[in-house]
Motif scaffolding. Structure first.
Motif, short mmCIF file in Angstrom:
data_model
loop_
_atom_site.label_atom_id
_atom_site.label_comp_id
_atom_site.label_asym_id
_atom_site.label_seq_id
_atom_site.Cartn_x
_atom_site.Cartn_y
_atom_site.Cartn_z
N UNK A 1 0.82 -1.20 0.00
CA UNK A 1 0.00 0.00 0.00
C UNK A 1 0.86 1.25 0.00
N UNK A 2 0.29 2.35 -0.52
CA UNK A 2 0.96 3.65 -0.49
C UNK A 2 0.57 4.48 0.72
N UNK A 3 -0.61 4.20 1.29
CA UNK A 3 -1.07 4.97 2.46
C UNK A 3 -2.16 4.19 3.18
N UNK A 4 -2.29 4.47 4.46
CA UNK A 4 -3.36 3.91 5.28
C UNK A 4 -3.91 5.03 6.15
N UNK A 5 -5.23 5.23 6.08
CA UNK A 5 -5.87 6.34 6.80
C UNK A 5 -6.78 5.82 7.90
N UNK A 6 -6.88 6.62 8.96
CA UNK A 6 -7.90 6.38 9.99
C UNK A 6 -9.03 7.37 9.74
N UNK A 7 -10.24 6.86 9.68
CA UNK A 7 -11.43 7.67 9.44
C UNK A 7 -12.29 7.70 10.69
N UNK A 8 -13.11 8.74 10.80
CA UNK A 8 -13.98 8.86 11.96
C UNK A 8 -15.39 9.24 11.49
N UNK A 9 -16.35 9.13 12.37
CA UNK A 9 -17.73 9.46 12.01
C UNK A 9 -17.86 10.95 11.74
N UNK A 10 -18.73 11.29 10.82
CA UNK A 10 -18.87 12.67 10.37
C UNK A 10 -19.41 13.58 11.47
N UNK A 11 -18.91 14.79 11.49
CA UNK A 11 -19.35 15.79 12.45
C UNK A 11 -20.32 16.76 11.78
N UNK A 12 -21.04 17.56 12.54
CA UNK A 12 -22.01 18.50 11.94
C UNK A 12 -21.37 19.47 10.95
N UNK A 13 -20.10 19.84 11.16
CA UNK A 13 -19.49 20.80 10.25
C UNK A 13 -18.89 20.13 9.01
N UNK A 14 -18.94 18.78 8.94
CA UNK A 14 -18.46 18.07 7.76
C UNK A 14 -19.35 16.84 7.54
N UNK A 15 -20.64 17.06 7.26
CA UNK A 15 -21.61 15.97 7.29
C UNK A 15 -21.47 14.95 6.17
N UNK B 1 -4.67 2.51 -1.36
CA UNK B 1 -5.00 3.28 -0.15
C UNK B 1 -6.00 2.48 0.68
N UNK B 2 -5.61 2.14 1.89
CA UNK B 2 -6.51 1.42 2.79
C UNK B 2 -6.99 2.35 3.90
N UNK B 3 -7.99 1.89 4.64
CA UNK B 3 -8.57 2.75 5.68
C UNK B 3 -9.23 1.88 6.74
N UNK B 4 -9.37 2.45 7.93
CA UNK B 4 -10.10 1.81 9.01
C UNK B 4 -10.73 2.89 9.88
N UNK B 5 -11.72 2.49 10.66
CA UNK B 5 -12.38 3.44 11.55
C UNK B 5 -11.56 3.65 12.81
N UNK B 6 -11.50 4.90 13.23
CA UNK B 6 -10.79 5.29 14.44
C UNK B 6 -11.61 4.92 15.67
N UNK B 7 -10.94 4.37 16.65
CA UNK B 7 -11.57 4.15 17.96
C UNK B 7 -11.10 5.24 18.90
N UNK B 8 -12.01 5.86 19.62
CA UNK B 8 -11.63 6.90 20.57
C UNK B 8 -12.07 8.28 20.16
N UNK B 9 -11.75 9.22 21.00
CA UNK B 9 -12.19 10.60 20.82
C UNK B 9 -11.42 11.29 19.70
N UNK B 10 -12.11 12.18 19.01
CA UNK B 10 -11.50 12.95 17.93
C UNK B 10 -12.24 14.28 17.81
N UNK B 11 -11.48 15.34 17.60
CA UNK B 11 -12.09 16.65 17.34
C UNK B 11 -11.16 17.48 16.47
N UNK B 12 -11.71 18.02 15.41
CA UNK B 12 -11.01 19.01 14.60
C UNK B 12 -11.13 20.35 15.33
N UNK B 13 -10.03 20.83 15.88
CA UNK B 13 -10.08 22.06 16.69
C UNK B 13 -10.02 23.26 15.75
N UNK B 14 -11.13 23.47 15.02
CA UNK B 14 -11.14 24.48 13.98
C UNK B 14 -11.78 25.80 14.35
#
Length: 230
Positions: A135-149, A207-220
């Motif tokens: 693979x060239x990259x592996x990403x962790x994804x998270x559930x969508x937030x209200x500001x990026x639905x 490019x592979x991906x998996x769901x992130x476990x745990x807290x996440x916040x884009x401090x934008x």
């Protein structure tokens, strides 16, 4: 395994807080936001971290030092003098590659300096698995937030990332594993976005991906920053 922390953004949406302080250096629970990443990477065995900077770049080494207090070495890729300004994500990574060193390996962690990931441990098993893949990259994804639905990518049954037509789609958590070869064709000093690089890897099934476990916040925003202070 080494790492790059992305910290070159201006933080326009957080002004005036970021007028005199880069967003990754804003304090969360008594310490700069970026230190959560540095401490977690150190605990995972990473001993060299490159931080790309642009806005108020001189504050990063002044605040963080050389990394010795974290048990590692910090290297700074300062984009503030570039004629085109900050180089965006892919351009910033390409410029920072020499600082990983010739012995820095073919793969490295990438994480944005302005996301809060207090439960993420930069797992060594995931890094080893990635190194032994094609693979060239592996990403962790998270559930969508209200500001990026609408999210960014889907995940196939085989664990590959899917493009915009996927359903459901999730938001990239701004953390992942990448190979040098993804960025070596980008000339240092070139402004380049990451999204086209990722979409090309998706087309090539690299490019592979998996769901992130745990807290996440884009401090934008200032409101999101304030929500972390409890």
């Amino acid at each position: 395994m080494r790492a790059i922390i992305l910290a070159a953004g201006r933080g326009e949406r957080m002004r005036p807080l970021t007028d005199n302080c880069p967003k990754p250096l804003l304090c969360v629970r008594g310490k700069p936001l970026i230190e959560f990443h540095i401490e977690a990477l150190a605990a995972a065995g990473v001993r060299d971290i490159v931080i790309n900077t642009a806005w108020l770049s001189e504050q990063f080494p002044a605040t963080l030092g050389d990394g010795s207090r974290f048990g590692l070495r910090l290297h700074f890729s300062d984009e503030s003098g570039e004629p085109v300004g900050a180089l965006e994500t892919a351009g910033g990574i390409a410029r920072a590659l020499p600082l990983l060193g010739a012995d820095g390996g073919e793969a490295f962690w990438v994480v944005a300096g302005d996301v809060f990931l207090p439960d993420f441990r930069f797992p060594q098993m995931a890094a080893e698995r990635f190194l032994h893949s094609d693979l060239d990259a592996h990403l962790w994804l998270t559930h969508n937030s209200p500001h990026h639905p609408k999210g960014d990518f889907g995940i196939s049954a085989e664990g590959l990332a899917l493009a915009d037509t996927a359903s459901p789609r999730y938001t990239w958590a701004s953390v992942g594993l990448f190979r040098r070869r993804l960025f070596e064709a980008i000339a240092p000093g070139t402004k380049a976005a990451l999204r086209p690089v990722l979409e090309d890897a998706i087309r090539r099934h690299k490019l592979s991906a998996e769901l992130l476990n745990g807290r996440w916040l884009d401090v934008g925003t200032a409101e999101r920053l304030a929500s972390l202070q409890d």
